[in-house]
Write a protein that holds these residues in place. Structure first.
Motif, PDB file in Angstrom:
ATOM      1  N   ASN A 293       0.828  -1.212   0.000  1.00  0.00           N
ATOM      2  CA  ASN A 293       0.000   0.000   0.000  1.00  0.00           C
ATOM      3  C   ASN A 293       0.863   1.263   0.000  1.00  0.00           C
ATOM      4  O   ASN A 293       2.004   1.254   0.480  1.00  0.00           O
ATOM      5  CB  ASN A 293      -0.910   0.021   1.226  1.00  0.00           C
ATOM      6  N   ARG A 294       0.267   2.339  -0.531  1.00  0.00           N
ATOM      7  CA  ARG A 294       0.974   3.617  -0.582  1.00  0.00           C
ATOM      8  C   ARG A 294       0.498   4.488   0.577  1.00  0.00           C
ATOM      9  O   ARG A 294      -0.692   4.717   0.757  1.00  0.00           O
ATOM     10  CB  ARG A 294       0.718   4.321  -1.910  1.00  0.00           C
ATOM     11  N   LYS A 295       1.468   4.960   1.373  1.00  0.00           N
ATOM     12  CA  LYS A 295       1.154   5.811   2.520  1.00  0.00           C
ATOM     13  C   LYS A 295       0.885   7.243   2.040  1.00  0.00           C
ATOM     14  O   LYS A 295       1.104   7.585   0.870  1.00  0.00           O
ATOM     15  CB  LYS A 295       2.313   5.766   3.514  1.00  0.00           C
ATOM     16  N   ALA A 296       0.439   8.086   2.967  1.00  0.00           N
ATOM     17  CA  ALA A 296       0.122   9.475   2.616  1.00  0.00           C
ATOM     18  C   ALA A 296       1.349  10.223   2.112  1.00  0.00           C
ATOM     19  O   ALA A 296       1.244  11.090   1.244  1.00  0.00           O
ATOM     20  CB  ALA A 296      -0.475  10.195   3.826  1.00  0.00           C
ATOM     21  N   ASP A 297       2.534   9.848   2.617  1.00  0.00           N
ATOM     22  CA  ASP A 297       3.756  10.544   2.188  1.00  0.00           C
ATOM     23  C   ASP A 297       4.346   9.957   0.910  1.00  0.00           C
ATOM     24  O   ASP A 297       5.431  10.339   0.473  1.00  0.00           O
ATOM     25  CB  ASP A 297       4.801  10.518   3.309  1.00  0.00           C
ATOM     26  N   GLY A 298       3.645   8.986   0.290  1.00  0.00           N
ATOM     27  CA  GLY A 298       4.074   8.422  -0.984  1.00  0.00           C
ATOM     28  C   GLY A 298       4.924   7.179  -0.875  1.00  0.00           C
ATOM     29  O   GLY A 298       5.165   6.501  -1.888  1.00  0.00           O
ATOM     30  N   THR A 299       5.423   6.840   0.307  1.00  0.00           N
ATOM     31  CA  THR A 299       6.246   5.639   0.463  1.00  0.00           C
ATOM     32  C   THR A 299       5.374   4.394   0.429  1.00  0.00           C
ATOM     33  O   THR A 299       4.178   4.435   0.698  1.00  0.00           O
ATOM     34  CB  THR A 299       7.029   5.676   1.784  1.00  0.00           C
ATOM     35  N   ILE A 300       6.019   3.252   0.059  1.00  0.00           N
ATOM     36  CA  ILE A 300       5.317   1.973  -0.040  1.00  0.00           C
ATOM     37  C   ILE A 300       5.518   1.189   1.247  1.00  0.00           C
ATOM     38  O   ILE A 300       6.631   1.113   1.768  1.00  0.00           O
ATOM     39  CB  ILE A 300       5.824   1.148  -1.246  1.00  0.00           C
ATOM     40  N   ILE A 301       4.450   0.560   1.732  1.00  0.00           N
ATOM     41  CA  ILE A 301       4.527  -0.250   2.939  1.00  0.00           C
ATOM     42  C   ILE A 301       3.943  -1.623   2.649  1.00  0.00           C
ATOM     43  O   ILE A 301       2.906  -1.737   1.980  1.00  0.00           O
ATOM     44  CB  ILE A 301       3.780   0.420   4.119  1.00  0.00           C
ATOM     45  N   ALA A 302       4.607  -2.679   3.113  1.00  0.00           N
ATOM     46  CA  ALA A 302       4.124  -4.052   2.931  1.00  0.00           C
ATOM     47  C   ALA A 302       3.257  -4.421   4.138  1.00  0.00           C
ATOM     48  O   ALA A 302       3.687  -4.309   5.278  1.00  0.00           O
ATOM     49  CB  ALA A 302       5.293  -5.019   2.812  1.00  0.00           C
ATOM     50  N   LEU A 303       2.021  -4.878   3.856  1.00  0.00           N
ATOM     51  CA  LEU A 303       1.075  -5.229   4.911  1.00  0.00           C
ATOM     52  C   LEU A 303       0.502  -6.609   4.684  1.00  0.00           C
ATOM     53  O   LEU A 303       0.272  -7.016   3.538  1.00  0.00           O
ATOM     54  CB  LEU A 303      -0.087  -4.220   4.952  1.00  0.00           C
ATOM     55  N   ARG A 304       0.255  -7.329   5.754  1.00  0.00           N
ATOM     56  CA  ARG A 304      -0.506  -8.583   5.683  1.00  0.00           C
ATOM     57  C   ARG A 304      -1.918  -8.258   6.143  1.00  0.00           C
ATOM     58  O   ARG A 304      -2.121  -7.829   7.273  1.00  0.00           O
ATOM     59  CB  ARG A 304       0.117  -9.659   6.557  1.00  0.00           C
ATOM     60  N   ALA A 305      -2.898  -8.435   5.246  1.00  0.00           N
ATOM     61  CA  ALA A 305      -4.274  -8.010   5.513  1.00  0.00           C
ATOM     62  C   ALA A 305      -5.205  -9.207   5.660  1.00  0.00           C
ATOM     63  O   ALA A 305      -5.045 -10.217   4.978  1.00  0.00           O
ATOM     64  CB  ALA A 305      -4.779  -7.108   4.382  1.00  0.00           C
ATOM     65  N   THR A 306      -6.199  -9.070   6.544  1.00  0.00           N
ATOM     66  CA  THR A 306      -7.303 -10.024   6.673  1.00  0.00           C
ATOM     67  C   THR A 306      -8.599  -9.231   6.586  1.00  0.00           C
ATOM     68  O   THR A 306      -8.866  -8.363   7.419  1.00  0.00           O
ATOM     69  CB  THR A 306      -7.243 -10.773   8.015  1.00  0.00           C
ATOM     70  N   ILE A 307      -9.386  -9.513   5.528  1.00  0.00           N
ATOM     71  CA  ILE A 307     -10.632  -8.793   5.285  1.00  0.00           C
ATOM     72  C   ILE A 307     -11.794  -9.758   5.476  1.00  0.00           C
ATOM     73  O   ILE A 307     -11.797 -10.851   4.923  1.00  0.00           O
ATOM     74  CB  ILE A 307     -10.663  -8.194   3.865  1.00  0.00           C
ATOM     75  N   SER A 308     -12.805  -9.353   6.259  1.00  0.00           N
ATOM     76  CA  SER A 308     -13.961 -10.193   6.559  1.00  0.00           C
ATOM     77  C   SER A 308     -15.242  -9.480   6.134  1.00  0.00           C
ATOM     78  O   SER A 308     -15.344  -8.259   6.190  1.00  0.00           O
ATOM     79  CB  SER A 308     -14.032 -10.514   8.059  1.00  0.00           C
ATOM     80  N   VAL A 309     -16.239 -10.300   5.700  1.00  0.00           N
ATOM     81  CA  VAL A 309     -17.538  -9.777   5.288  1.00  0.00           C
ATOM     82  C   VAL A 309     -18.485  -9.785   6.489  1.00  0.00           C
ATOM     83  O   VAL A 309     -18.518 -10.749   7.248  1.00  0.00           O
ATOM     84  CB  VAL A 309     -18.134 -10.639   4.158  1.00  0.00           C
TER      85      VAL A 309
END
Length: 711
Positions: free
Chosen positions: A497-513
């Motif tokens: 994902n791209r942060k507000a300052d433009g840098t890239i950050i690697a995230l492990r995401a869990t999305i639930s419905v």
């Protein structure tokens, strides 16, 4: 009310007898007139029958001649002559078929017949080319004769003595048995003659009957006897209608009683038990039970009936033997048996008289379009489950389905409420989280998420999470994410994902419905974990293991892997691949005289030049020292094209490397010696392919350096 209605009809019959007589007599006259019209069609039917007989006879002769030709090729002329005769007969009957007034009623049979005629020419060619055996020839002609016979069964003649259908059956049996039909055709010919004669006699007789009908019309005026039969029929129908209405009224009362407790029931077991108790008291119902397919249990009022069913179901719980329950589950539709004693379809069959069972029905109970139970009803009345009764019981089953779905929705809602409470407790923890609505717009974020993404809450609320998207999130990943959410209700994976300052950050995401009580999506809950440091370490280690530190080119390890893939590709697509092995002449002299720093500059410059010469999909690698290899996996579909294309590229590489005349002000004395090899299949290993290119390169050095040689 019933008696008054019946009385009115009796008065009507006895006060207006003439109307009834006139009606009855006129029907008789019209009947004879219509019958005469039908006889006018008999001539066309007989003509079609004759033409069919001619084709059958001709095909039988052609079959015999084909079999003779199979044994003796000298019979060719006779066979061709018979084939021509058969073709003429086929053309004749095709014209007749096109003019049949009832051809639309025979559409399927006539279509099959015409397809069979069309395929005959191709089959004849195979016979003439001796591509078939004797059995195949017999089988094809017999099947064609059967296709001709099939429409004949649809011909109907009002005859009493001549039964041409029996003759057709005999003819069909002989065809199926691969026997000659010649003898029976003679008999069939006699039957056809007799049929024509009898139809004529019948037509004369119907004409005579028609005249008699006119006489009967006047005779009926003077007799009232038929009125008594009409009266009897009306009274009987009134009684049956009254009983049927009463039956449907009783069923309707059951539905009303069921609806009273369906709205108040919140457990499946209570629902099934209440329905069983209610139906057990129903008029004309001997016994009923519900088979719960989900739990494999019987729900019924206690008693001898239930014990018999439970013992039977326990014995055949795997449904290896087909029965009424398994049929209903498999077909997902009602099964009605209005004459219970007609055949053995139930465990109660042998005791039908004892239990006074005369009809039965089964109804599949569904939940979200999936069968979860079966309702089985037994009645002491014959033909109890008529179409109206079936509709009423379908209504009861539909109400049960709605109640089951309501119960399921309520259980889901309570579970989701519990999950949402837990989520609300956990939302303000240190783990980054956000919640979106069903349109995927952010409606809530916690402080941990704002901190890690360098956004404020006000900047995020109302936005779509796609504002964080980077080039790493391709369409395949997005499609997979939404597919998992739709099917499984959750997705877990890694995102950049791209942060507000433009840098890239690697995230492990869990999305639930999150869904509501109607199973509609209301929200999406996303939880994140920062894995940037872990990803950076993985990338560095992977890069160092597969690339040259100086030039950044793939090393021998990565090259070997790509050659293996290239071999697989050449085999799959039947194309040629190749290697160009490049060694720098006088490289040691450059290092010794100008120093290793200049040598490194040369290697870096060579790497750059090589990458400029090749395609994006090709691989340029440094395998050690001053040795480079270029891998090309699609050079053409034949060796000549491949050799020409790779030679062109080698010349281009040679010219490019020779254009490096100076290195940081020093004259470059290094030139390339180039060896080439091609590969087309997996018969040669990766290491052997590299050795072949290496051998060709050494051959180039022996030729005086700065040259190109093929293996």
């Amino acid at each position: 009310m019933f008696k008054n209605s019946l009385f009115s009809k009796i008065v009507f019959i006895f006060t207006l007898p003439v109307l009834g007589i006139l009606y009855f007599s006129s029907i008789t006259v019209l009947d004879k007139t219509e019958l005469l019209n039908d006889f006018k069609k008999n001539e066309l039917k007989v003509e079609y029958l004759k033409e069919s007989q001619n084709i059958i006879s001709s095909l039988e002769k052609e079959k015999i001649l084909s079999l003779n030709f199979f044994k003796d090729p000298q019979k060719l002329d006779s066979l061709l002559e018979q084939q021509s005769s058969t073709t003429q007969k086929i053309e004749k009957i095709n014209k007749l078929i096109d003019n049949l007034p009832w051809k639309d009623n025979w559409k399927e049979q006539l279509t099959n017949l015409k397809i069979s005629f069309t395929s005959l020419d191709e089959f004849r060619q195979k016979i003439l080319k001796d591509e078939l055996d004797e059995n195949s020839i017999k089988k094809h002609y017999n099947e064609l004769i059967k296709d001709i016979i099939e429409p004949l069964f649809l011909l109907k003649f009002n005859t009493n003595t001549i039964n041409f259908q029996q003759e057709l059956l005999k003819l069909e049996d002989i065809v199926v048995g691969n026997n000659s039909v010649e003898k029976l055709l003679n008999s069939f010919n006699f039957t056809l003659y007799s049929l024509t004669k009898e139809l004529k006699e019948l037509e004369d007789k119907v004409n005579f009957d028609k005249n008699l009908s006119y006489l009967f019309f006047f005779f009926c005026i003077f007799t009232l006897l038929p009125l008594f039969f009409i009266l009897k029929k009306i009274i009987s129908e009134e009684q049956n209608s009254f009983l049927k209405i009463q039956k449907h009224k009783n069923i309707y009362e059951l539905l009303n009683q069921a609806n009273k407790f369906l709205a108040k029931t919140f457990k499946k077991d209570d629902l099934y038990l209440d329905i069983s108790d209610l139906l057990s008291d129903g008029k004309n119902l001997s016994f009923s039970f519900i088979y719960d397919f989900e739990n494999r249990t019987i729900v019924a009022k206690d008693g001898v009936y239930k014990n018999i069913v439970v013992n039977h179901v326990n014995k055949f719980s795997d449904f290896s033997q087909e029965n009424m329950i398994s049929k209903t589950i498999k077909r997902e539709s009602n099964v009605i048996i209005n004459d219970f004693k007609e055949k053995n379809v139930s465990v109660f069959y042998s005791r039908a008289s004892e239990f006074n069972i005369n009809s039965m029905a089964t109804f599949p109970i569904k939940k979200f379009n999936k069968v979860v139970a079966v309702l089985i009803l037994y009645s002491n009345e014959l033909n109890f489950f008529d179409s109206e009764a079936e509709i009423l019981f379908d209504k009861l089953v539909l109400d049960i389905t709605n109640c089951l779905e309501k119960i399921d929705y309520e259980e889901r809602r309570m579970k989701q409420d519990s999950e949402l409470k837990l989520s609300s407790y956990a939302f303000d923890t240190s783990a980054p989280m956000l919640i979106t609505n069903d349109k995927n717009m952010i409606i809530k974020v916690n402080q941990a998420f704002c901190k890690i993404m360098t956004y404020s809450k006000d900047e995020l609320l109302g936005e779509n999470p796609r504002i964080f998207k980077t080039a790493h999130q391709d369409k395949a990943l997005v499609d997979r994410l939404w597919s998992d959410l739709k099917i499984n209700g959750a997705w877990t994976g890694d995102l950049y994902n791209r942060k507000a300052d433009g840098t890239i950050i690697a995230l492990r995401a869990t999305i639930s419905v999150i869904r509501d009580e109607n199973d509609n999506i209301t929200n999406y809950l996303a939880q994140y974990m920062d894995i940037s440091e872990q990803k950076d370490k993985e990338k560095i280690l992977e890069y160092q293991a597969t690339h040259d530190n100086l030039t950044g080119l793939p090393n021998r390890l990565l090259l070997t892997d790509r050659i293996e893939r290239a071999i697989t590709k050449t085999v799959r697509h039947n194309i040629f691949g190749g290697l160009i092995f490049i060694d720098l002449d006088n490289f040691k002299e450059v290092n010794d005289t100008l120093g290793h720093d200049i040598g490194d500059v040369l290697l870096i410059t060579v790497a750059k030049k090589l990458k400029e010469c090749v395609r994006e999909e090709d691989t340029v690698s440094r395998i050690g020292g001053d040795e480079f290899i270029v891998l090309l996996d699609n050079l053409g579909n034949n060796s000549d094209d491949a050799r020409r294309n790779i030679n062109f590229l080698a010349e281009k590489i040679k010219d490019a490397l020779n254009s490096i005349t100076h290195l940081q002000g020093y004259k470059n004395v290094s030139t390339p010696s180039i060896g080439i090899t091609l590969f087309h299949d997996s018969s040669v290993s990766v290491q052997d392919i590299i050795k072949q290119a290496d051998t060709a390169m050494y051959s180039a050095k022996k030729q005086g350096k700065n040259t190109i040689e093929f293996f």
